[in-house]
Write an enzyme that holds these catalytic residues in place. Structure first.
Site, PDB file in Angstrom:
ATOM      1  N   PRO A   2     103.939 -27.115 -14.484  1.00 45.99           N
ATOM      2  CA  PRO A   2     103.385 -28.377 -14.985  1.00 45.99           C
ATOM      3  C   PRO A   2     103.964 -28.733 -16.347  1.00 45.99           C
ATOM      4  CG  PRO A   2     101.660 -26.943 -14.142  1.00 45.99           C
ATOM      5  CD  PRO A   2     102.900 -26.123 -14.184  1.00 45.99           C
ATOM      6  N   GLU A   3     104.239 -30.011 -16.542  1.00 43.91           N
ATOM      7  CA  GLU A   3     104.758 -30.453 -17.833  1.00 43.91           C
ATOM      8  C   GLU A   3     103.595 -30.891 -18.722  1.00 43.91           C
ATOM      9  OE1 GLU A   3     108.522 -32.354 -17.982  1.00 43.91           O
ATOM     10  OE2 GLU A   3     109.018 -31.850 -15.923  1.00 43.91           O
ATOM     11  N   LYS A  52     102.798 -26.871 -23.172  1.00 39.86           N
ATOM     12  CA  LYS A  52     102.402 -26.402 -21.855  1.00 39.86           C
ATOM     13  C   LYS A  52     101.278 -25.375 -21.912  1.00 39.86           C
ATOM     14  CE  LYS A  52     107.022 -27.236 -19.947  1.00 39.86           C
ATOM     15  NZ  LYS A  52     108.140 -26.694 -19.160  1.00 39.86           N
ATOM     16  N   ARG A 282     118.775 -23.743 -15.405  1.00 42.03           N
ATOM     17  CA  ARG A 282     117.967 -24.764 -14.743  1.00 42.03           C
ATOM     18  C   ARG A 282     118.881 -25.859 -14.203  1.00 42.03           C
ATOM     19  NH1 ARG A 282     112.574 -24.927 -16.127  1.00 42.03           N
ATOM     20  NH2 ARG A 282     112.469 -26.344 -14.357  1.00 42.03           N
TER      21      ARG A 282
END
Length: 293
Positions: A2-3, A52, A282
């Site tokens: 989740p951001e 976060k 990423r």
């Protein structure tokens, strides 16, 4: 993972539905038994997010720090049914009548899966599964944890100068810097790629190659995008001119993003094929024309 907007929605949910309430705190899984005993029967006074990470403050002066990581999620149960924030992202649930015990606390259903923490109030219950971090901190430890984080664009105390001082001196690609939580807290893979596209910035440009004016625009746009995410619960980064139906439900949009997860598809602005490349472990999405090197 989740951001940042999701964590701020979590903090707001806890503040609204559990703030001021005395909570039963348990660890059905057993891995948080010691921490649960420290918080059990305490009142929840505060809930805040920084990047976060979620911090829940209790009347003992202690804080529950939770980092959901890749797999963590909260499940909530109340009169509206079950709903989830985190991963997996599941919405809705059947409305139900809540049973309460002799002390007035909700009687939750039996735990499903490895529930690290269960919080129960007179109005509902919350189960935490799969976090990468879950610990009890005192006030000084909480401040130290936050000091290790960069400014969060969604917080009123955020200082973009703090992040700029790191960015303007760095030879590291700006796309990698945006993912570092000690530079800017709360930015994940989607927001970094989408914000760089919207700003027309080459993701591989070193931080020190950014002009101050570019940085100011990038920061302001991150604030705008994250605030919109808090409001809608969805990440929508496309501008109305680039959407097939500007009035569609954000959660159901097929045109919500410019570059993320659109490998090989035409850019919504120039029609060039969107590229996916690896950067710092990423996947980085970019348009080779709109973000020309």
């Amino acid at each position: 993972m989740p951001e940042g907007h999701t964590l701020h929605r979590l903090a707001a949910h806890f503040a609204k539905h559990y703030g001021g309430a005395r909570l039963r705190v348990t660890s059905p899984q057993g891995r948080f038994a010691g921490g649960a005993r420290r918080l059990d029967s305490r009142g929840l006074l505060d809930a805040e997010a920084h990047g976060k990470q979620l911090f829940l403050g209790f009347d003992s002066g202690e804080w529950l720090r939770v980092h959901l990581g890749l797999y963590g999620a909260w499940t909530f149960g109340d009169a509206h049914g079950e709903h989830h924030l985190g991963a997996p992202r599941v919405q809705g649930g059947q409305r139900r009548e809540l049973e309460r015990d002799a002390e007035g606390f909700v009687v939750p259903p039996p735990p499903v899966g490895a529930v690290r923490v269960r919080l129960v109030s007179a109005a509902g219950w919350a189960d935490l599964r799969g976090p990468s971090a879950c610990e009890v901190l005192d006030g000084e430890e909480k401040r130290a944890a936050q000091a290790r984080l960069g400014p969060d664009p969604l917080r009123s105390d955020a200082d973009p100068e703090q992040a700029w001082r790191t960015v303007r001196r760095s030879r590291t690609a700006i796309a990698a810097l945006l993912m570092r939580q000690d530079v800017i807290a709360g930015i994940g893979n989607i927001y970094r790629a989408e914000s760089l596209f919207r700003a027309g910035i080459d993701p591989y440009r070193p931080g020190r190659g950014l002009a101050r004016a570019e940085w100011d625009v990038l920061w302001a746009d991150l604030v705008t995008l994250l605030e919109a995410g808090v409001g809608s619960g969805s990440i929508v980064t496309t501008r109305p001119a680039h959407r097939a139906d500007p009035d569609a439900d954000p959660a159901a949009r097929s045109d919500a993003l410019y570059v993320c997860y659109r490998t090989g598809e035409p850019c919504r602005v120039c029609a060039a094929a969107i590229r996916a490349e690896e950067l710092a472990g990423r996947t980085l999405y970019r348009c080779p024309v709109c973000q020309r090197r």
